[in-house]
Design an enzyme around this catalytic site. Structure first.
Site, PDB file in Angstrom:
ATOM      1  N   CYS A  31     107.928 -15.729  43.079  1.00 16.40           N
ATOM      2  CA  CYS A  31     108.856 -14.982  42.221  1.00 16.40           C
ATOM      3  C   CYS A  31     109.779 -15.916  41.455  1.00 16.40           C
ATOM      4  CB  CYS A  31     109.753 -14.077  43.072  1.00 16.40           C
ATOM      5  SG  CYS A  31     108.929 -12.797  43.991  1.00 16.40           S
ATOM      6  N   CYS A  62     104.392 -12.343  41.457  1.00 17.69           N
ATOM      7  CA  CYS A  62     105.012 -11.054  41.777  1.00 17.69           C
ATOM      8  C   CYS A  62     104.731 -10.053  40.656  1.00 17.69           C
ATOM      9  CB  CYS A  62     106.515 -11.269  41.934  1.00 17.69           C
ATOM     10  SG  CYS A  62     107.491  -9.785  42.140  1.00 17.69           S
ATOM     11  N   CYS A  65     108.638  -9.150  38.932  1.00 12.09           N
ATOM     12  CA  CYS A  65     109.345 -10.051  38.007  1.00 12.09           C
ATOM     13  C   CYS A  65     108.409 -10.831  37.089  1.00 12.09           C
ATOM     14  CB  CYS A  65     110.258 -10.997  38.772  1.00 12.09           C
ATOM     15  SG  CYS A  65     109.405 -12.267  39.758  1.00 12.09           S
TER      16      CYS A  65
END
Length: 180
Positions: A31, A62, A65
């Site tokens: 992330c 991810c 994000c």
């Protein structure tokens, strides 16, 4: 791991985006520091200087994000937004909250959601709340004013007006009609 990196992860500090990426060994996902996902246990976090290094270690980007910079297809993205609304409909959800959570501008989120789903996020949220209220009215003896609060509409008059607008019946009429 340096304390400043950990603090950036905990506080979702967007100032560190692009400076480093973090991966969680238990999930296999990496992330941006600003990701709004749940804070992982510190001992499961690995820090990478760039996203290619994280991907080279077999960590997946991810879906929230999008640290790889790739956009989700609009249909998949709006399904995630709809899923968020379905899960958190009783919370105070605004376009600004959704835009922040899904890394988009308010205008892009509104336009894309309406184009894909056929309704605005607000209309979708209202219908989700009314559907939840219908279930509560049928399955519980909870007073109508409490039902409104339980589904995220704290003002009883607003709840009754919205419910009637969406169903053609007041909450009390809906409960009585269903009981017959």
């Amino acid at each position: 791991m340096q304390e400043r990196y950990w603090q950036a992860i905990v506080s979702n500090d967007a100032a560190y985006d692009g400076t480093f990426y973090y991966a969680v060994t238990t999930t296999g996902i990496f992330c941006r520091p600003s990701c709004k996902s749940r804070v992982p246990k510190r001992e499961h976090v690995r820090i990478f200087g760039n996203r290619q290094a994280a991907a080279a270690e077999n960590f997946r980007p991810c879906k929230r994000c999008r640290p790889d910079g790739m956009r989700l297809p609009d249909e998949e993205w709006t399904d995630l937004i709809a899923g968020y609304i379905a899960e958190f409909y009783a919370e105070p959800i605004t376009l600004a909250v959704l835009a922040d959570h899904f890394y988009a501008s308010i205008y892009h989120l509104q336009r894309t959601f309406k184009r894909v789903k056929g309704v605005t996020p607000l209309t979708y949220l209202q219908q989700t709340r009314v559907d939840a209220a219908k279930r509560l009215l049928l399955e519980t003896e909870m007073p109508v004013s409490m039902v409104g609060g339980r589904v995220g509409i704290g003002n009883a008059a607003h709840f009754a007006t919205l419910f009637q607008k969406k169903t053609g019946l007041t909450p009390t009429e809906y409960r009585q009609t269903a009981a017959i």
